[in-house]
Scaffold this active site. Structure first.
Site, PDB file in Angstrom:
ATOM      1  N   LYS A  13       0.830  -1.211   0.000  1.00  0.00           N
ATOM      2  CA  LYS A  13       0.000   0.000   0.000  1.00  0.00           C
ATOM      3  C   LYS A  13       0.869   1.267   0.000  1.00  0.00           C
ATOM      4  O   LYS A  13       0.679   2.159  -0.811  1.00  0.00           O
ATOM      5  CB  LYS A  13      -0.926   0.045   1.236  1.00  0.00           C
ATOM      6  CG  LYS A  13      -1.869  -1.137   1.354  1.00  0.00           C
ATOM      7  CD  LYS A  13      -2.790  -1.014   2.573  1.00  0.00           C
ATOM      8  CE  LYS A  13      -2.058  -1.029   3.912  1.00  0.00           C
ATOM      9  NZ  LYS A  13      -1.346  -2.289   4.209  1.00  0.00           N
ATOM     10  N   ARG A  88      -9.695   0.962   8.621  1.00  0.00           N
ATOM     11  CA  ARG A  88      -9.245  -0.400   8.896  1.00  0.00           C
ATOM     12  C   ARG A  88     -10.287  -1.209   9.658  1.00  0.00           C
ATOM     13  O   ARG A  88     -10.034  -2.371   9.972  1.00  0.00           O
ATOM     14  CB  ARG A  88      -7.969  -0.339   9.739  1.00  0.00           C
ATOM     15  CG  ARG A  88      -6.679  -0.605   8.961  1.00  0.00           C
ATOM     16  CD  ARG A  88      -5.522  -0.446   9.928  1.00  0.00           C
ATOM     17  NE  ARG A  88      -4.367  -1.189   9.542  1.00  0.00           N
ATOM     18  CZ  ARG A  88      -3.290  -0.676   8.935  1.00  0.00           C
ATOM     19  NH1 ARG A  88      -3.263   0.591   8.613  1.00  0.00           N
ATOM     20  NH2 ARG A  88      -2.261  -1.432   8.652  1.00  0.00           N
ATOM     21  N   ARG A 127      11.666  -5.222   5.276  1.00  0.00           N
ATOM     22  CA  ARG A 127      11.262  -3.837   5.011  1.00  0.00           C
ATOM     23  C   ARG A 127      12.184  -2.843   5.697  1.00  0.00           C
ATOM     24  O   ARG A 127      12.589  -3.016   6.843  1.00  0.00           O
ATOM     25  CB  ARG A 127       9.826  -3.616   5.485  1.00  0.00           C
ATOM     26  CG  ARG A 127       9.403  -2.156   5.432  1.00  0.00           C
ATOM     27  CD  ARG A 127       7.923  -1.993   5.297  1.00  0.00           C
ATOM     28  NE  ARG A 127       7.202  -2.306   6.518  1.00  0.00           N
ATOM     29  CZ  ARG A 127       5.870  -2.201   6.615  1.00  0.00           C
ATOM     30  NH1 ARG A 127       5.142  -1.813   5.574  1.00  0.00           N
ATOM     31  NH2 ARG A 127       5.267  -2.495   7.738  1.00  0.00           N
ATOM     32  N   ARG A 159      11.114  -0.877  11.361  1.00  0.00           N
ATOM     33  CA  ARG A 159      10.006  -0.578  12.273  1.00  0.00           C
ATOM     34  C   ARG A 159       9.969  -1.554  13.440  1.00  0.00           C
ATOM     35  O   ARG A 159      10.158  -2.741  13.258  1.00  0.00           O
ATOM     36  CB  ARG A 159       8.682  -0.640  11.502  1.00  0.00           C
ATOM     37  CG  ARG A 159       8.384   0.662  10.798  1.00  0.00           C
ATOM     38  CD  ARG A 159       7.267   0.549   9.826  1.00  0.00           C
ATOM     39  NE  ARG A 159       6.072  -0.099  10.377  1.00  0.00           N
ATOM     40  CZ  ARG A 159       4.920  -0.157   9.727  1.00  0.00           C
ATOM     41  NH1 ARG A 159       4.797   0.393   8.531  1.00  0.00           N
ATOM     42  NH2 ARG A 159       3.890  -0.762  10.263  1.00  0.00           N
ATOM     43  N   ARG A 170      -0.481  -8.821  13.750  1.00  0.00           N
ATOM     44  CA  ARG A 170      -1.055  -7.841  12.812  1.00  0.00           C
ATOM     45  C   ARG A 170      -1.872  -8.541  11.735  1.00  0.00           C
ATOM     46  O   ARG A 170      -2.896  -8.027  11.291  1.00  0.00           O
ATOM     47  CB  ARG A 170       0.056  -7.002  12.182  1.00  0.00           C
ATOM     48  CG  ARG A 170       0.593  -5.944  13.150  1.00  0.00           C
ATOM     49  CD  ARG A 170       1.978  -5.495  12.781  1.00  0.00           C
ATOM     50  NE  ARG A 170       2.031  -4.786  11.525  1.00  0.00           N
ATOM     51  CZ  ARG A 170       3.143  -4.656  10.800  1.00  0.00           C
ATOM     52  NH1 ARG A 170       4.279  -5.203  11.214  1.00  0.00           N
ATOM     53  NH2 ARG A 170       3.116  -3.992   9.678  1.00  0.00           N
TER      54      ARG A 170
END
Ligand code: ADP
Ligand code: ADP
Ligand code: ZN
Length: 213
Positions: A13, A88, A127, A159, A170
């Site tokens: 996204k 969300r 990431r 992160r 998650r």
């Protein structure tokens, strides 16, 4: 154009939002980025958000909707926006619909990017993020110089919530609370579906082509 980007964590996204925002000349609004900026700045909102984010849970709906409401009041949102990671939950989507209705606006399209859990775990563990909002991947999409953002020269970081245990939580949160939004927007006839496992540029092209129609 008023767009929503929907999809599991790691579907791409944020990556697509940065490119689409430049091409379509509309602001990229990421609730995740807003929370992280507040965490970095040590604000009360940051403190509250951190406890949820680090546990792989969602920040409460009222807090999140308020943030989006005040962001939308800024001038740059008058001609549209790309919402990345908001809404969300179903209550967030309903409140957002009402908020837009009051502004005399509506969502043009919901871009749903999908990817399997196995792909996501690999993606999120590689990431790397920049504070400017750009996202890299150590293998799939590395910066030109290791650890440095191509666009702004900033130092890339990992992160806190991209650890394997948090990623699994998650994903659970996504399947439970966020995936029902696919049906919510399908019923409104505004959802467009994309395969998030294709190369980044291919997905961008497919999105732009289907937005033209
Ligand atoms: P990802 O890129 O992994 O999809 P984001 O950067 O969008 O994650 O969001 C990071 C975290 O911030 C989420 O796991 C969640 O805790 C919180 N968050 C972001 N957007 C929302 C939202 N719309 N509602 C509630 N919590 C949110
Ligand atoms: P999201 O915002 O949905 O959580 P990101 O855009 O941050 O997802 O992407 C998650 C990770 O996967 C990043 O490291 C990014 O560089 C990488 N990535 C994004 N899209 C693709 C793709 N189509 N193919 C391979 N890797 C991708
Ligand atoms: Zn940067």
């Amino acid at each position: 154009m008023r767009l929503i980007l929907l999809g599991p964590p790691g579907a791409g996204k944020g990556t697509q939002a940065v490119v689409l925002s430049e091409i379509l000349m509309i602001p990229h609004i990421s609730t995740g980025d807003i929370f992280r900026a507040n965490i970095k700045g040590g604000t009360p909102l940051g403190l509250l958000a951190k406890s949820y984010i680090d546990a792989g849970k969602l920040v409460p709906d009222d807090v999140t909707v308020d943030i989006v409401g005040s962001r939308l009041k800024e001038d740059d949102c008058d001609n549209g926006f790309i919402m990345d990671g908001f809404p969300r939950t179903i209550p967030q989507a309903e409140l957002f619909d009402r908020m837009l209705e009051e502004r005399g606006e509506k969502i043009d399209a919901v871009i749903n990017i999908d990817a399997d859990d196995s792909v996501i775990i690999r993606r999120l563990s590689g990431r790397r993020m920049c504070h400017c909002g750009r996202t890299y991947h150590v293998e799939n999409s590395p910066p030109k110089v290791e650890g440095i953002c191509d666009a702004c020269g900033g130092k890339l970081f990992i992160r806190d919530d991209d650890r394997e245990e948090t990623i699994r939580e998650r994903l659970r949160t996504y399947h439970e609370q966020t995936s029902p939004l696919i049906d919510y927007y399908r019923k409104k006839g505004i959802i467009l579906n994309f395969d998030g496992t294709k190369p980044i540029e291919v997905t961008t092209r497919e999105i732009l082509e289907s937005l033209k129609k």
